[in-house]
Design an enzyme around this catalytic site. Structure first.
Site, PDB file in Angstrom:
ATOM      1  N   SER A 151       0.829  -1.198  -0.060  1.00  0.00           N
ATOM      2  CA  SER A 151      -0.079   0.031   0.021  1.00  0.00           C
ATOM      3  C   SER A 151       0.949   1.413  -0.174  1.00  0.00           C
ATOM      4  O   SER A 151       0.334   2.464  -0.508  1.00  0.00           O
ATOM      5  CB  SER A 151      -0.902   0.103   1.344  1.00  0.00           C
ATOM      6  OG  SER A 151      -1.696  -1.289   1.430  1.00  0.00           O
ATOM      7  N   HIS A 193      -2.294  -3.109  -6.654  1.00  0.00           N
ATOM      8  CA  HIS A 193      -2.916  -2.682  -5.461  1.00  0.00           C
ATOM      9  C   HIS A 193      -4.463  -3.219  -5.427  1.00  0.00           C
ATOM     10  O   HIS A 193      -5.194  -2.226  -5.894  1.00  0.00           O
ATOM     11  CB  HIS A 193      -2.343  -1.299  -4.925  1.00  0.00           C
ATOM     12  CG  HIS A 193      -2.952  -0.791  -3.525  1.00  0.00           C
ATOM     13  ND1 HIS A 193      -3.549   0.126  -3.321  1.00  0.00           N
ATOM     14  CD2 HIS A 193      -3.002  -1.732  -2.413  1.00  0.00           C
ATOM     15  CE1 HIS A 193      -3.728   0.217  -2.221  1.00  0.00           C
ATOM     16  NE2 HIS A 193      -3.232  -0.558  -1.360  1.00  0.00           N
ATOM     17  N   GLU A 250      -5.297  -0.382  -8.156  1.00  0.00           N
ATOM     18  CA  GLU A 250      -4.175   0.433  -8.731  1.00  0.00           C
ATOM     19  C   GLU A 250      -3.137  -0.261  -9.063  1.00  0.00           C
ATOM     20  O   GLU A 250      -2.309  -1.331  -8.623  1.00  0.00           O
ATOM     21  CB  GLU A 250      -3.865   1.437  -7.538  1.00  0.00           C
ATOM     22  CG  GLU A 250      -4.783   2.389  -6.962  1.00  0.00           C
ATOM     23  CD  GLU A 250      -4.404   3.151  -5.791  1.00  0.00           C
ATOM     24  OE1 GLU A 250      -4.730   4.462  -5.706  1.00  0.00           O
ATOM     25  OE2 GLU A 250      -3.947   2.669  -4.714  1.00  0.00           O
ATOM     26  N   ASN A 308      -4.648   5.507  -0.984  1.00  0.00           N
ATOM     27  CA  ASN A 308      -4.136   5.819   0.285  1.00  0.00           C
ATOM     28  C   ASN A 308      -3.476   7.267   0.794  1.00  0.00           C
ATOM     29  O   ASN A 308      -3.565   7.447   1.845  1.00  0.00           O
ATOM     30  CB  ASN A 308      -3.021   4.593   0.625  1.00  0.00           C
ATOM     31  CG  ASN A 308      -4.007   3.267   0.754  1.00  0.00           C
ATOM     32  OD1 ASN A 308      -5.298   3.357   0.903  1.00  0.00           O
ATOM     33  ND2 ASN A 308      -3.010   2.158   0.630  1.00  0.00           N
TER      34      ASN A 308
HETATM   35  N1  NAD Z   1      -5.373  -4.154   4.908  1.00  0.00           N
HETATM   36  C1  NAD Z   1      -5.671  -3.663   4.056  1.00  0.00           C
HETATM   37  O1  NAD Z   1      -6.812  -2.880   4.118  1.00  0.00           O
HETATM   38  C2  NAD Z   1      -4.765  -3.571   2.867  1.00  0.00           C
HETATM   39  C3  NAD Z   1      -5.321  -3.046   1.594  1.00  0.00           C
HETATM   40  C4  NAD Z   1      -4.395  -2.943   0.490  1.00  0.00           C
HETATM   41  C5  NAD Z   1      -3.011  -3.440   0.449  1.00  0.00           C
HETATM   42  N2  NAD Z   1      -2.721  -3.968   1.685  1.00  0.00           N
HETATM   43  C6  NAD Z   1      -1.332  -4.343   1.657  1.00  0.00           C
HETATM   44  O2  NAD Z   1      -1.425  -6.018   1.684  1.00  0.00           O
HETATM   45  C7  NAD Z   1      -0.441  -6.332   2.304  1.00  0.00           C
HETATM   46  C8  NAD Z   1      -0.994  -7.295   3.608  1.00  0.00           C
HETATM   47  O3  NAD Z   1      -1.722  -6.632   4.319  1.00  0.00           O
HETATM   48  P1  NAD Z   1      -2.673  -7.591   5.054  1.00  0.00           P
HETATM   49  O4  NAD Z   1      -3.408  -6.350   5.785  1.00  0.00           O
HETATM   50  O5  NAD Z   1      -3.389  -8.539   4.279  1.00  0.00           O
HETATM   51  O6  NAD Z   1      -1.829  -8.056   6.355  1.00  0.00           O
HETATM   52  P2  NAD Z   1      -2.094  -9.094   7.416  1.00  0.00           P
HETATM   53  O7  NAD Z   1      -1.246  -9.158   8.425  1.00  0.00           O
HETATM   54  O8  NAD Z   1      -3.714  -9.405   7.682  1.00  0.00           O
HETATM   55  O9  NAD Z   1      -1.644 -10.573   6.535  1.00  0.00           O
HETATM   56  C9  NAD Z   1      -0.123 -11.071   6.109  1.00  0.00           C
HETATM   57  C10 NAD Z   1      -0.196 -12.432   6.082  1.00  0.00           C
HETATM   58  O10 NAD Z   1       1.038 -12.846   5.531  1.00  0.00           O
HETATM   59  C11 NAD Z   1       1.716 -14.031   6.252  1.00  0.00           C
HETATM   60  N3  NAD Z   1       3.070 -14.036   6.131  1.00  0.00           N
HETATM   61  C12 NAD Z   1       3.998 -13.196   6.908  1.00  0.00           C
HETATM   62  N4  NAD Z   1       5.139 -13.708   6.392  1.00  0.00           N
HETATM   63  C13 NAD Z   1       4.836 -14.532   5.521  1.00  0.00           C
HETATM   64  C14 NAD Z   1       5.859 -15.315   4.562  1.00  0.00           C
HETATM   65  N5  NAD Z   1       7.311 -15.038   4.650  1.00  0.00           N
HETATM   66  N6  NAD Z   1       5.443 -15.970   3.391  1.00  0.00           N
HETATM   67  C15 NAD Z   1       4.013 -16.241   3.613  1.00  0.00           C
HETATM   68  N7  NAD Z   1       3.164 -15.413   4.106  1.00  0.00           N
HETATM   69  C16 NAD Z   1       3.723 -14.874   5.105  1.00  0.00           C
HETATM   70  C17 NAD Z   1       0.980 -13.794   7.479  1.00  0.00           C
HETATM   71  O11 NAD Z   1       0.971 -14.929   8.172  1.00  0.00           O
HETATM   72  C18 NAD Z   1      -0.232 -13.069   7.328  1.00  0.00           C
HETATM   73  O12 NAD Z   1      -1.249 -14.072   7.002  1.00  0.00           O
HETATM   74  C19 NAD Z   1       0.539  -5.276   2.817  1.00  0.00           C
HETATM   75  O13 NAD Z   1       1.461  -4.957   2.063  1.00  0.00           O
HETATM   76  C20 NAD Z   1      -0.638  -4.175   3.000  1.00  0.00           C
HETATM   77  O14 NAD Z   1      -0.135  -2.884   2.958  1.00  0.00           O
HETATM   78  C21 NAD Z   1      -3.522  -4.002   2.893  1.00  0.00           C
END
Ligand code: NAD
Length: 605
Positions: free
Chosen positions: A121, A142, A154, A192
């Site tokens: 993000s 994204h 995005e 964002n």
């Molecule tokens: N939460 C949102 O609203 C949102 C929206 C768009 C983008 N994002 C982006 O998406 C990405 C993930 O965010 P999220 O909110 O889903 O996080 P989250 O914490 O909910 O999930 C992350 C997952 O990654 C796993 N993980 C960690 N290390 C790992 C590895 N080495 N190999 C495989 N899996 C691994 C974890 O076990 C976890 O299940 C981030 O870059 C975030 O910025 C988030």
């Protein structure tokens, strides 16, 4: 020849990853879903099945389609399972070093022609790409939360991403039924960059006890038509993820203080209050992962909800006073709407204008508006006549001697309002609530023009008052708990939600809304994107009813500039400085719809 993505890999099955898996599998693409451990894999699988089961229960997905969807997903621990996929989307936590390590591994494991994408993000896609030997095949894709629902993607192109990779990913987005905007690699991209300053500011309001979580969220939902309030959205995003995004945006985006995470966010992360996914964040949920909010110690008790917290005004709780007769001073748009609202709700109204001519105009306007209700079948003729019959028309303030509440809605000039309140102080009986509808002046200035500041409160209605369900109840440091309680009870009796807040410039809604609009203008001014794409991003990525430029043209650029100037003057926040482009457009007379041209030309539509 365009790539044909038949199988994709998703790394990390958290909030975003599990949703992204669903998007692909729903659209007939085979998915290899990868996690770091068996436990994490189970959690990811549970998110996916929970979401698809909910879709089946709501009748949005047939059982057979759900089964087909799930059969397309293969779950695995470790990245090695991704050796044959055409595209990988990484969705692990927002840490650059972690993402770089994963990309180095993916580069080693995946076939040479595979595209490697990140769902970051806020981190630099370019910095992630250089951890591989194929930066020209690295791109940002994204998705928005919840990925199966939000239409926007995005697509983030770095300076080295190949044009054919961009084109193929854009084609893929269309195949997934998404709308894509392609942009360059800048902190926060479009949505964002515009969203997170607002979220952080809302958390700051909550942290400083400016308003309750329920009131902050209700204000933005009801005042702006947003699908959810900022604190509920923080819980959906994940408080830890939001922290990382803010922190990165602060560091990458010019150290704008508005992106420096409010201390409470870090404390919540440390305490494990991560939002929905952990079962508790700003709100408490039925269980981890559930969207259902359950009451907790901060939930207002219904009987108390109308009482306010009394903390700004000498403490103690007090019940609302009985209110049956209302005085409304003024003859403009707001006064007219407010007269209608009170009369329709059954109150006896005394309208005071500056003369019979003005009163006749207001009477006509109220009648016309009520007639529209009759034509639409929302109001009977008898109810219309009864409402009109409840309004007494006057040109002298003396007729307000026996009302229980006065609502002032005269011109937005402090000297005029102060003089009026001084007169009301002499005329009105003791114990009356004196309310001002000001949207930008300090309520305390008006209160101190009287000998009874404890009885003075702000009642900030939104335009058009008969339609908008929100009223901001503004407490000064002198407002009594009883006055607030009465004001809130009156809002409830009008069928509106009264949210209580402190006496600061912009109250809740304008203070959170206008800096965001101003930021959108700055983004346009910097040529990062177009007005159309920015509007699209906020509507399709965040579910906003209008994009920022559409809204600015409706509100009026001059109005937006005036509010933004007030906020800047009061809060001295450098990031609130009005965008030069906004100033120039106002100077040029491009004020929005009302002048035929603002950000868009309205004369040709
Ligand atoms: N939460 C949102 O609203 C949102 C929206 C768009 C983008 N994002 C982006 O998406 C990405 C993930 O965010 P999220 O909110 O889903 O996080 P989250 O914490 O909910 O999930 C992350 C997952 O990654 C796993 N993980 C960690 N290390 C790992 C590895 N080495 N190999 C495989 N899996 C691994 C974890 O076990 C976890 O299940 C981030 O870059 C975030 O910025 C988030």
């Amino acid at each position: 020849m365009a790539r044909d993505f038949t199988s994709v890999g998703v790394v990390g099955l958290g909030t975003m990853g599990a949703g992204i898996v669903e998007v692909f599998a729903r659209n007939g693409v085979d998915v290899v879903a990868v996690e770091v451990s068996e436990d994490a894999l189970d959690r990811g699988r549970a998110i996916l099945t929970g979401s698809t089961d909910r879709a089946v229960a709501k009748g949005k997905l047939a059982e057979a389609d759900r089964d087909a969807l799930l059969s397309r997903v293969r779950f695995a621990v470790g990245l090695d399972a991704l050796h044959a996929v055409d595209l990988v989307i990484e969705a692990v936590p927002e840490h650059l070093d972690l993402k770089q390590r994963i990309f180095t591994e993916l580069d080693r494991i995946c076939k040479p022609e595979a595209i490697l994408a990140t769902n970051t993000s806020s981190l630099s896609v370019t910095e992630i790409s250089v951890a591989t030997s194929r930066p020209n095949q690295v791109i940002g894709i994204h998705f928005f939360n919840p990925a199966p629902v939000m239409k926007l993607v995005e697509v983030v192109r770095t300076v080295v991403t190949s044009a054919d990779v961009v084109a193929d990913v854009e084609g893929l987005c269309k195949r997934l039924g998404k709308v894509d905007v392609t942009i360059s690699d800048r902190a926060g991209f479009i949505a964002n960059a515009l969203l997170f300053g607002y979220l952080n500011h809302a958390v700051g309001m909550f942290e400083s006890h400016y308003a309750t979580r329920e009131d902050i969220d209700a204000a933005m939902k009801l005042g702006c038509g947003l699908p959810m309030g900022p604190l509920a959205l923080m819980d959906l995003i994940g408080v830890d993820t939001a922290y990382e995004i803010l922190d990165t945006m602060y560091r990458r985006g010019g150290r704008d203080r508005r992106h420096a995470p409010v201390p409470l966010i870090k404390q919540m992360v440390t305490a494990g209050l991560l939002g929905r996914k952990s079962g508790r964040g700003f709100y408490t949920y039925e269980r981890p992962g559930s969207p259902v909010v359950v009451p907790d110690e901060q939930t207002p008790v219904p009987a108390d909800a109308a009482l306010g917290d009394g903390t700004r005004a000498g403490g103690g709780s007090a019940g609302p006073a009985a209110v049956t007769k209302i005085g409304i001073v003024g003859s403009g748009t707001m006064a007219t709407g407010i007269i209608e609202v009170f009369a329709k709700a059954g109150y006896e109204v005394v309208s005071v204008t500056r003369g019979a001519e003005k009163s006749a105009k207001v009477f006509e306007a109220v009648k016309t508006s009520l007639n529209k209700g009759v034509v639409r079948g929302k109001l009977s003729e008898a109810d219309r006549d009864a409402a009109l019959g409840r309004i007494n028309w006057s040109a002298t303030l003396e007729h307000l001697a026996d009302v229980d509440l006065v609502v002032e809605a005269v011109v937005e000039e402090l000297s005029v309002k102060k003089a009026l309140f001084a007169s009301l102080d002499e005329i009105c009986k003791p114990g009356v609530v004196l309310a001002t509808t000001t949207s930008s002046l300090p309520v305390i200035d008006v209160a101190m023009a009287t000998q009874r500041p404890a009885d003075v409160v702000g009642l900030h209605f939104f335009n058009p008052a008969p339609l908008m369900p929100l009223v901001e109840v503004v407490e000064t440091i002198r407002t009594s708990a009883e006055t607030t309680a009465t004001a809130r009870a009156v809002c409830a009796a009008l069928g509106k939600t009264g949210v209580v807040c402190g006496d600061r410039s912009g109250f809740i809604v304008n203070a959170l809304l206008f800096p965001y609009l101003n930021d959108a203008v700055k983004m346009l001014e910097a040529s990062y994107s177009t007005a159309d794409d920015i509007d699209h991003a906020m509507k399709l990525g965040c579910g906003y009813p209008m994009g920022p430029f559409e809204l600015l043209d409706v509100v009026g650029l001059d109005v937006a500039l005036a509010i933004q100037r007030e906020l800047y003057l009061e809060l001295r926040e450098p990031g609130f400085a009005p965008a030069p482009l906004l100033e120039h457009l106002v100077t040029a007379g491009y004020l929005g719809r009302k002048s035929g041209r603002g950000f868009r030309d309205h004369t040709r539509r």
